[in-house]
Design a protein around this motif. Structure first.
Motif, short mmCIF file in Angstrom:
data_model
loop_
_atom_site.label_atom_id
_atom_site.label_comp_id
_atom_site.label_asym_id
_atom_site.label_seq_id
_atom_site.Cartn_x
_atom_site.Cartn_y
_atom_site.Cartn_z
N GLY A 83 0.83 -1.19 0.00
CA GLY A 83 0.00 0.00 0.00
C GLY A 83 0.87 1.25 0.00
O GLY A 83 2.05 1.19 0.29
N PRO A 84 0.29 2.40 -0.36
CA PRO A 84 1.05 3.65 -0.34
C PRO A 84 1.53 3.99 1.07
O PRO A 84 0.79 3.80 2.03
N THR A 85 2.74 4.49 1.16
CA THR A 85 3.32 4.91 2.44
C THR A 85 3.39 6.44 2.47
O THR A 85 3.94 7.05 1.56
N PHE A 86 2.84 7.04 3.51
CA PHE A 86 2.84 8.49 3.64
C PHE A 86 4.27 9.01 3.79
O PHE A 86 5.08 8.47 4.55
N LEU A 87 4.59 10.07 3.02
CA LEU A 87 5.93 10.65 3.07
C LEU A 87 5.92 12.01 3.76
O LEU A 87 6.61 12.23 4.74
N ILE A 88 5.15 12.92 3.22
CA ILE A 88 5.19 14.30 3.69
C ILE A 88 3.93 15.01 3.21
O ILE A 88 3.33 14.61 2.21
N SER A 89 3.52 16.03 3.95
CA SER A 89 2.32 16.77 3.58
C SER A 89 2.55 18.26 3.75
O SER A 89 3.53 18.69 4.36
N ILE A 90 1.61 19.04 3.21
CA ILE A 90 1.69 20.48 3.36
C ILE A 90 0.27 21.06 3.32
O ILE A 90 -0.56 20.64 2.52
N SER A 91 0.04 21.99 4.21
CA SER A 91 -1.24 22.70 4.23
C SER A 91 -1.17 23.88 3.26
O SER A 91 -0.08 24.41 2.99
N SER A 92 -2.33 24.30 2.79
CA SER A 92 -2.35 25.41 1.83
C SER A 92 -1.93 26.75 2.43
O SER A 92 -1.71 27.71 1.70
N ILE A 93 -1.79 26.81 3.76
CA ILE A 93 -1.36 28.07 4.38
C ILE A 93 0.16 28.19 4.37
O ILE A 93 0.71 29.22 4.76
N LYS A 94 0.84 27.13 3.95
CA LYS A 94 2.31 27.15 3.89
C LYS A 94 2.77 27.05 2.45
O LYS A 94 2.01 26.66 1.55
N ASP A 95 4.03 27.37 2.20
CA ASP A 95 4.57 27.17 0.86
C ASP A 95 5.74 26.20 0.85
O ASP A 95 6.24 25.85 -0.23
N LYS A 96 6.14 25.74 2.03
CA LYS A 96 7.25 24.79 2.09
C LYS A 96 7.14 23.98 3.37
O LYS A 96 6.78 24.50 4.43
N ASN A 97 7.47 22.69 3.24
CA ASN A 97 7.57 21.83 4.42
C ASN A 97 8.71 20.86 4.20
O ASN A 97 8.85 20.29 3.11
N GLU A 98 9.52 20.69 5.23
CA GLU A 98 10.73 19.90 5.10
C GLU A 98 10.76 18.79 6.14
O GLU A 98 10.38 19.01 7.30
N ASP A 99 11.20 17.61 5.73
CA ASP A 99 11.35 16.49 6.66
C ASP A 99 12.52 15.65 6.20
O ASP A 99 12.39 14.83 5.28
N GLY A 100 13.67 15.89 6.83
CA GLY A 100 14.85 15.14 6.45
C GLY A 100 15.26 15.43 5.01
O GLY A 100 15.45 16.57 4.61
N ARG A 101 15.37 14.36 4.23
CA ARG A 101 15.77 14.52 2.82
C ARG A 101 14.63 14.99 1.92
O ARG A 101 14.86 15.25 0.74
N PHE A 102 13.42 15.05 2.45
CA PHE A 102 12.24 15.37 1.65
C PHE A 102 11.74 16.78 1.94
O PHE A 102 11.57 17.17 3.09
#
Lengths: 114, 113
Positions: free
Chosen positions: A43-62
């Motif tokens: 199944g798909p594995t969640f990586l990273i998300s972002i809300s529309s109030i932001k323009d960037k979100n960072e998590d490690g290499r992603f």
């Protein structure tokens, strides 16, 4: 009617380089965006998300970037590793008569070569 | 902690038969959604359930139905199977109704002959 589009079916990148996966959407009501990674027979594995109030979100290499005016988001993977080889799906959600359904693109197959 | 679990892993049916797929969400998650993924496409939304009530339905025929139990597990039922129902059926769970992040199970591969 495909509301989320991933126009590159495949991408090949050398190990250690940056991978950039792109996604476009048409529904201006989308307010939450996610990237999933999928291996065959899993199944798909969640990586990273972002809300529309932001323009960037960072998590490690992603890192995910959102450009609301262009209705475009991208996923950057730095540095790319062979284990990152998988299909990447972009998804978006908004409240509608269909609840909070995730709308997926068709996916981009990433191959990271040694 | 256990993730989302689905059963069975694989299933082969013939046209006209009925099938039931099962899903157990992550402990503490109250919302379950079902998706269908055919080869070469992204998952397509079928249903969302929260607190045992249907909260959303995608563009699927009435042959598809689902329910959620008091322990938040869920079943997806498909009647009068067609060849085109062959797909990977994915279950996803999330904490609440606003499905900000949905976590997926491994899926059930259904083949209709």
């Amino acid at each position: 009617d495909q509301q989320v589009k991933q126009n590159s079916p495949s991408l090949s990148v050398q190990e250690g380089r940056i991978s950039i996966l792109n996604c476009d959407y048409t529904n201006s009501m989308f307010d939450y965006f996610l990237w999933y990674k999928k291996y065959p027979a899993e199944g798909p594995t969640f990586l990273i998300s972002i809300s529309s109030i932001k323009d960037k979100n960072e998590d490690g290499r992603f890192t995910v970037f959102l450009n609301k005016s262009a209705k475009h988001l991208s996923l950057h993977i730095v540095p790319s590793q062979p284990g990152d080889s998988a299909v990447y799906f972009c998804a978006a959600s908004a409240h509608s008569n269909s609840g909070y359904a995730l709308n997926f693109g068709k996916g981009t197959s990433l191959l990271v070569t040694p | 902690d256990a993730g989302v679990t689905q059963s069975p892993t694989h299933l082969i049916k013939t046209r006209g038969q009925h099938v039931t797929l099962r899903c157990s969400p992550i402990s503490g998650h109250k919302s379950v959604s079902w998706y269908q993924q055919v080869l070469g496409q992204g998952p397509q939304f079928i249903f969302q359930y929260y607190e045992k009530e249907e909260r959303g339905r995608g563009n699927f025929p009435d042959r598809f139905s689902a329910r959620q139990f008091p322990n938040y597990s869920s079943e997806l039922n498909v009647n009068a199977l067609l060849l085109g129902d062959s797909a990977l059926y994915l279950c996803a769970s999330s904490l609440g109704f606003r499905t900000d992040t949905q976590y997926f199970g491994p899926g059930t591969r259904l083949t209709v002959l």
